[in-house]
Every structure is written in C-alpha cells, then in structure tokens.
Design a protein around this motif. Structure first.
Motif, PDB file in Angstrom:
ATOM      1  N   PHE A   3       3.180   6.018  -2.840  1.00  0.00           N
ATOM      2  CA  PHE A   3       4.311   7.086  -2.800  1.00  0.00           C
ATOM      3  C   PHE A   3       4.791   6.865  -4.115  1.00  0.00           C
ATOM      4  O   PHE A   3       5.857   7.602  -4.666  1.00  0.00           O
ATOM      5  N   GLU A   4       4.402   5.820  -5.031  1.00  0.00           N
ATOM      6  CA  GLU A   4       4.979   5.734  -6.525  1.00  0.00           C
ATOM      7  C   GLU A   4       5.173   6.987  -7.251  1.00  0.00           C
ATOM      8  O   GLU A   4       6.153   7.306  -7.874  1.00  0.00           O
ATOM      9  N   PRO A   5       4.058   7.930  -7.364  1.00  0.00           N
ATOM     10  CA  PRO A   5       4.153   9.230  -8.249  1.00  0.00           C
ATOM     11  C   PRO A   5       5.041  10.097  -7.464  1.00  0.00           C
ATOM     12  O   PRO A   5       5.778  10.691  -8.206  1.00  0.00           O
ATOM     13  N   LEU A   6       5.288  10.014  -6.151  1.00  0.00           N
ATOM     14  CA  LEU A   6       6.237  10.990  -5.531  1.00  0.00           C
ATOM     15  C   LEU A   6       7.661  10.498  -5.675  1.00  0.00           C
ATOM     16  O   LEU A   6       8.359  11.319  -5.737  1.00  0.00           O
ATOM     17  N   LEU A   7       7.708   8.935  -5.599  1.00  0.00           N
ATOM     18  CA  LEU A   7       9.232   8.569  -5.598  1.00  0.00           C
ATOM     19  C   LEU A   7       9.775   8.985  -7.288  1.00  0.00           C
ATOM     20  O   LEU A   7      11.195   8.917  -7.538  1.00  0.00           O
ATOM     21  N   ALA A   8       8.772   9.188  -8.175  1.00  0.00           N
ATOM     22  CA  ALA A   8       9.215   9.438  -9.424  1.00  0.00           C
ATOM     23  C   ALA A   8       9.792  11.013  -9.727  1.00  0.00           C
ATOM     24  O   ALA A   8      10.338  11.449 -10.605  1.00  0.00           O
ATOM     25  N   GLN A   9       9.549  11.911  -8.751  1.00  0.00           N
ATOM     26  CA  GLN A   9       9.599  13.248  -8.890  1.00  0.00           C
ATOM     27  C   GLN A   9      10.836  13.516  -7.687  1.00  0.00           C
ATOM     28  O   GLN A   9      11.610  14.660  -7.945  1.00  0.00           O
ATOM     29  N   ARG A  10      11.084  12.799  -6.579  1.00  0.00           N
ATOM     30  CA  ARG A  10      11.991  13.218  -5.492  1.00  0.00           C
ATOM     31  C   ARG A  10      12.605  11.975  -5.038  1.00  0.00           C
ATOM     32  O   ARG A  10      12.113  10.922  -5.004  1.00  0.00           O
ATOM     33  N   HIS A  11      13.604  11.971  -4.093  1.00  0.00           N
ATOM     34  CA  HIS A  11      14.505  10.990  -3.457  1.00  0.00           C
ATOM     35  C   HIS A  11      13.611  10.924  -2.122  1.00  0.00           C
ATOM     36  O   HIS A  11      13.676  12.028  -1.220  1.00  0.00           O
ATOM     37  N   ILE A  12      12.949   9.763  -1.666  1.00  0.00           N
ATOM     38  CA  ILE A  12      12.504   9.429  -0.619  1.00  0.00           C
ATOM     39  C   ILE A  12      13.005   8.142   0.232  1.00  0.00           C
ATOM     40  O   ILE A  12      12.921   7.097  -0.507  1.00  0.00           O
ATOM     41  N   GLY A  13      13.393   8.044   1.408  1.00  0.00           N
ATOM     42  CA  GLY A  13      13.306   6.761   2.154  1.00  0.00           C
ATOM     43  C   GLY A  13      12.274   6.314   2.682  1.00  0.00           C
ATOM     44  O   GLY A  13      11.399   7.336   3.439  1.00  0.00           O
ATOM     45  N   VAL A  46       0.820  -1.239  -0.087  1.00  0.00           N
ATOM     46  CA  VAL A  46      -0.135   0.216   0.035  1.00  0.00           C
ATOM     47  C   VAL A  46       0.867   1.371   0.048  1.00  0.00           C
ATOM     48  O   VAL A  46       0.646   2.147  -0.808  1.00  0.00           O
ATOM     49  N   VAL A  47       1.866   1.302   0.613  1.00  0.00           N
ATOM     50  CA  VAL A  47       2.838   2.464   0.987  1.00  0.00           C
ATOM     51  C   VAL A  47       3.627   2.751  -0.581  1.00  0.00           C
ATOM     52  O   VAL A  47       3.432   3.822  -0.929  1.00  0.00           O
ATOM     53  N   LYS A  48       4.053   1.536  -1.179  1.00  0.00           N
ATOM     54  CA  LYS A  48       4.640   1.489  -2.252  1.00  0.00           C
ATOM     55  C   LYS A  48       3.705   2.292  -3.325  1.00  0.00           C
ATOM     56  O   LYS A  48       4.103   3.067  -4.210  1.00  0.00           O
ATOM     57  N   GLN A  49       2.525   1.749  -3.341  1.00  0.00           N
ATOM     58  CA  GLN A  49       1.608   2.238  -4.257  1.00  0.00           C
ATOM     59  C   GLN A  49       1.164   3.929  -4.241  1.00  0.00           C
ATOM     60  O   GLN A  49       1.366   4.400  -5.148  1.00  0.00           O
TER      61      GLN A  49
END
Length: 144
Positions: free
Chosen positions: A107-117, A102-105
């Motif tokens: 944050f997927e759009p945001l991970l494409a735009q910025r670095h997130i741990g 659920v978390v991966k899905q």
C-alpha cells in the motif's frame, strides 16, 4: 486454518491489485518457519480472502482530509488472521510483523496519494466448532 480475511472499502479497488496482495500474503504465510525450521502453516489450510465492504463509514467522513488539502475520500483495510492455538508468542509476533511488512509495502504507493487506515489483527484460539470438509489437504500429504 489459518485464514486471513481482508475487508476493505471498495474505493481502493481500482487503485491497487488486491489479488496480488492476497498471493503475497499467502506466500509469506507459507514461507514462514518456526525456531525449529518447521512450517508454521499447512499449505492445504492456508487461505487469504478479500472482500469489499458494501457499506462503510470511515472516520469523520472526510472533513479533516479535505481540510488538509486531500480529497477526504478515506479508505480502510482490515486484515484478520485466525489461526489455531499452540504456537509460541514469538512465532505469532514474527508472523504478524512479516504480514504487516507485506501490507505496508503493497500500500505504500497508495498511501502517498490518499488517506488510508490499515489494521492487522492476529487471533489465535480454538473455535467452539470446527467442521471441515476438503480435498485440498491430501494434495500436500502424499508420499513421494
């Protein structure tokens, strides 16, 4: 219990719907069943709470991100699920994997735009003290 607490760097607050993430995670927890088909978590005790970290430092402060062509404005999301002991390891593993999905899905759009741990930890055990006071549980324990 169970309680899923999310701590996050506030620099992502305007870029994602954290209330929607909380609802999705709670729904995933409530829908999860064990091998016998029994609900893993009680509806009256399931909580998902998210808090921005007022102060934070992530990684190298952005140097590697800037060197890679990004902004260097790193973000971090930490999720900790605390639940009582007694569930089989296979159930704990399945719950963790479902929540991480659920978390991966989300944050997927945001991970494409910025670095997130992102880190999800599941802690199981009996607290040293567990005081409770609630009128939520009776809502779900009524006989019809």
């Amino acid at each position: 219990m169970p309680h899923l607490v999310i701590l996050y760097t506030p620099n992502i607050e305007a870029e994602t719907d954290l209330s929607a993430l909380c609802r999705s995670l709670a729904d995933t927890m409530l829908a999860h069943r064990d091998e016998a088909g029994k609900a893993v978590f009680p509806p009256g005790g399931t909580r998902v709470l998210a808090f921005p970290a007022a102060h934070h430092a992530v990684s190298d402060g952005g140097a590697a991100g800037r060197a890679a062509g990004g902004s260097g404005d790193y973000a971090f999301v930490y999720l900790n699920l605390r639940m009582g002991a007694g569930r089989p390891p296979s159930v704990v593993q399945a719950v963790g994997e479902a929540l991480l999905g659920v978390v991966k899905q989300h944050f997927e759009p945001l991970l494409a735009q910025r670095h997130i741990g992102i880190t999800l930890q599941v802690d199981e055990g009996a607290p040293s003290f567990d005081g409770k006071y609630s009128n939520l549980h009776p809502l779900f324990n009524k006989t019809v």
